[in-house]
Scaffold this motif. Structure first.
Motif, PDB file in Angstrom:
ATOM      1  N   MET A 175       0.845  -1.202   0.000  1.00  0.00           N
ATOM      2  CA  MET A 175       0.000   0.000   0.000  1.00  0.00           C
ATOM      3  C   MET A 175       0.873   1.241   0.000  1.00  0.00           C
ATOM      4  SD  MET A 175      -2.613   1.335   2.934  1.00  0.00           S
ATOM      5  CE  MET A 175      -3.392   2.942   2.820  1.00  0.00           C
ATOM      6  N   ARG A 176       0.740   2.067  -1.007  1.00  0.00           N
ATOM      7  CA  ARG A 176       1.415   3.358  -1.011  1.00  0.00           C
ATOM      8  C   ARG A 176       0.519   4.386  -0.350  1.00  0.00           C
ATOM      9  NH1 ARG A 176       2.103   4.466  -7.103  1.00  0.00           N
ATOM     10  NH2 ARG A 176       0.087   3.432  -7.066  1.00  0.00           N
ATOM     11  N   ARG A 177       1.138   5.387   0.226  1.00  0.00           N
ATOM     12  CA  ARG A 177       0.352   6.503   0.746  1.00  0.00           C
ATOM     13  C   ARG A 177      -0.251   7.202  -0.457  1.00  0.00           C
ATOM     14  NH1 ARG A 177       0.943   9.059   5.904  1.00  0.00           N
ATOM     15  NH2 ARG A 177      -1.101   9.958   6.319  1.00  0.00           N
ATOM     16  N   ASP A 178      -1.571   7.231  -0.531  1.00  0.00           N
ATOM     17  CA  ASP A 178      -2.245   7.800  -1.687  1.00  0.00           C
ATOM     18  C   ASP A 178      -2.177   9.323  -1.616  1.00  0.00           C
ATOM     19  OD1 ASP A 178      -3.849   8.520  -3.774  1.00  0.00           O
ATOM     20  OD2 ASP A 178      -5.411   7.035  -3.359  1.00  0.00           O
ATOM     21  N   LYS A 179      -1.165   9.876  -2.298  1.00  0.00           N
ATOM     22  CA  LYS A 179      -0.963  11.324  -2.223  1.00  0.00           C
ATOM     23  C   LYS A 179      -2.106  12.078  -2.881  1.00  0.00           C
ATOM     24  CE  LYS A 179       4.088  11.178  -1.979  1.00  0.00           C
ATOM     25  NZ  LYS A 179       5.353  11.633  -2.600  1.00  0.00           N
ATOM     26  N   THR A 180      -2.670  11.514  -3.959  1.00  0.00           N
ATOM     27  CA  THR A 180      -3.784  12.184  -4.625  1.00  0.00           C
ATOM     28  C   THR A 180      -4.962  12.332  -3.681  1.00  0.00           C
ATOM     29  OG1 THR A 180      -3.115  11.303  -6.787  1.00  0.00           O
ATOM     30  CG2 THR A 180      -5.376  12.107  -6.566  1.00  0.00           C
TER      31      THR A 180
ATOM     32  N   ILE B  46      -8.278  11.336   8.546  1.00  0.00           N
ATOM     33  CA  ILE B  46      -8.053  10.509   9.739  1.00  0.00           C
ATOM     34  C   ILE B  46      -8.157   9.033   9.386  1.00  0.00           C
ATOM     35  CG2 ILE B  46      -9.030   9.875  11.976  1.00  0.00           C
ATOM     36  CD1 ILE B  46      -9.853  12.815  12.306  1.00  0.00           C
ATOM     37  N   LYS B  47      -9.173   8.675   8.603  1.00  0.00           N
ATOM     38  CA  LYS B  47      -9.367   7.279   8.204  1.00  0.00           C
ATOM     39  C   LYS B  47      -8.185   6.776   7.396  1.00  0.00           C
ATOM     40  CE  LYS B  47     -12.557   4.229   5.742  1.00  0.00           C
ATOM     41  NZ  LYS B  47     -13.821   4.160   4.951  1.00  0.00           N
ATOM     42  N   GLU B  48      -7.719   7.605   6.455  1.00  0.00           N
ATOM     43  CA  GLU B  48      -6.577   7.218   5.623  1.00  0.00           C
ATOM     44  C   GLU B  48      -5.315   7.060   6.472  1.00  0.00           C
ATOM     45  OE1 GLU B  48      -3.940   8.916   1.881  1.00  0.00           O
ATOM     46  OE2 GLU B  48      -5.075  10.256   3.188  1.00  0.00           O
ATOM     47  N   HIS B  49      -5.121   7.990   7.409  1.00  0.00           N
ATOM     48  CA  HIS B  49      -3.927   7.943   8.260  1.00  0.00           C
ATOM     49  C   HIS B  49      -3.929   6.699   9.136  1.00  0.00           C
ATOM     50  CE1 HIS B  49      -0.547   9.409  10.575  1.00  0.00           C
ATOM     51  NE2 HIS B  49      -1.237   9.262  11.698  1.00  0.00           N
ATOM     52  N   ARG B  50      -5.084   6.355   9.696  1.00  0.00           N
ATOM     53  CA  ARG B  50      -5.183   5.163  10.540  1.00  0.00           C
ATOM     54  C   ARG B  50      -4.924   3.900   9.729  1.00  0.00           C
ATOM     55  NH1 ARG B  50     -10.522   6.531  14.288  1.00  0.00           N
ATOM     56  NH2 ARG B  50      -9.472   8.018  15.691  1.00  0.00           N
ATOM     57  N   ALA B  51      -5.467   3.857   8.512  1.00  0.00           N
ATOM     58  CA  ALA B  51      -5.246   2.691   7.661  1.00  0.00           C
ATOM     59  C   ALA B  51      -3.771   2.547   7.313  1.00  0.00           C
ATOM     60  CB  ALA B  51      -6.085   2.810   6.385  1.00  0.00           C
ATOM     61  N   TYR B  52      -3.107   3.676   7.055  1.00  0.00           N
ATOM     62  CA  TYR B  52      -1.689   3.634   6.705  1.00  0.00           C
ATOM     63  C   TYR B  52      -0.846   3.208   7.900  1.00  0.00           C
ATOM     64  CZ  TYR B  52       2.723   5.043   4.582  1.00  0.00           C
ATOM     65  OH  TYR B  52       3.983   5.040   4.070  1.00  0.00           O
ATOM     66  N   LYS B  53      -1.194   3.697   9.098  1.00  0.00           N
ATOM     67  CA  LYS B  53      -0.459   3.307  10.302  1.00  0.00           C
ATOM     68  C   LYS B  53      -0.647   1.815  10.585  1.00  0.00           C
ATOM     69  CE  LYS B  53      -0.239   5.698  14.008  1.00  0.00           C
ATOM     70  NZ  LYS B  53      -0.600   6.439  15.246  1.00  0.00           N
ATOM     71  N   ARG B  54      -1.868   1.330  10.382  1.00  0.00           N
ATOM     72  CA  ARG B  54      -2.124  -0.096  10.580  1.00  0.00           C
ATOM     73  C   ARG B  54      -1.322  -0.924   9.590  1.00  0.00           C
ATOM     74  NH1 ARG B  54      -7.786  -2.340   8.792  1.00  0.00           N
ATOM     75  NH2 ARG B  54      -6.673  -2.111   6.825  1.00  0.00           N
ATOM     76  N   TYR B  55      -1.254  -0.424   8.350  1.00  0.00           N
ATOM     77  CA  TYR B  55      -0.493  -1.118   7.310  1.00  0.00           C
ATOM     78  C   TYR B  55       0.983  -1.202   7.693  1.00  0.00           C
ATOM     79  CZ  TYR B  55       2.244  -1.277   2.986  1.00  0.00           C
ATOM     80  OH  TYR B  55       3.176  -1.562   2.031  1.00  0.00           O
TER      81      TYR B  55
END
Length: 230
Positions: A1-6, A130-139
């Motif tokens: 999973m890349r951090r979705d910058k878009t 917030i949702k995206e950040h939490r998903a990325y941290k979990r990843y």
């Protein structure tokens, strides 16, 4: 999973735009409430003049008449809408010290609407970030690397720049725990890597996955970035 910058840029834009709307709404509301030295009155539109500006645009000047302590005042209100017509009665606020200085209407309702509109944008963008950040941290917390078998190169028809579509590498992996098959799609490449993969005899690609949810992943195609052997 890349951090979705878009997605991050889009959600951040929502927050910024929402904040701007909210600030504008607050300013309008404050201006509406800050009329301590002004009195509300009903005024009748008595004259509307039309003239051409320097840029050939049509400008309207609206004059109203209203009474202050039995004395009639006629003054320009400095604003115009298509609903204005001679004889129409509108609500104004006049300065108690200078009745010829007037403000039109009550902007409080408009300010609430603009603030609410801005708040919705802030909420949508903020909660999404917030949702995206939490998903990325979990990843990142559950990150592990697997090797997925290369299957083919495909054209990403869902994205284009100047009429050109990028290429993506597809690879497959079977979860040894539950036997479920996954297809992983690489980041975009602006060249066809098919021949390069064949020359280098690449049969698999490292994929970083979320061990709890492999649908969150990132295909590492760094081996294709160096094309010095072409």
């Amino acid at each position: 999973m890349r951090r979705d910058k878009t997605a991050t840029y889009v959600f951040s834009s929502f927050v910024v735009v929402g904040a701007l709307f909210f600030i504008v709404g607050c300013v309008i509301g404050f201006r509406s409430l800050n009329r301590k030295n002004m009195t509300a009155a009903e005024a009748e539109i008595v004259r509307i003049t039309t003239e051409r500006g320097a840029d050939d645009e049509t400008n309207h000047r609206v004059y109203v008449a209203f009474d202050v302590d039995g004395e009639e005042h006629i003054t320009e209100i400095g604003t115009y809408t298509s609903s204005y017509r001679v004889g129409k009665v509108i609500k104004i606020y006049y300065d108690n010290d200078n009745p010829d200085r007037v403000a039109v209407g009550d902007d409080y309702g408009i300010s609430i609407f603009i603030c609410a509109f801005g708040f919705i944008f802030i909420a949508v963008g903020g909660l999404s970030l917030i949702k995206e950040h939490r998903a990325y941290k979990r990843y990142l917390k559950n990150l592990r690397t697997v090797y997925a078998t290369y299957t083919e190169v495909s054209v990403n028809e869902n994205y284009s720049v100047n009429g050109h579509n990028p290429y993506v590498v597809l690879c497959e992996w079977t979860d040894p725990v539950d036997g479920k098959d996954y297809v992983f799609v690489s980041p975009n490449l602006w060249f066809d890597p098919t021949d390069l993969i064949a020359r280098r005899n690449i049969t698999s690609f490292p994929v970083q996955i979320d061990s709890e949810d492999p649908s969150y992943y990132y295909v590492d195609i760094s081996c294709l970035q160096n094309r010095t052997d072409e």
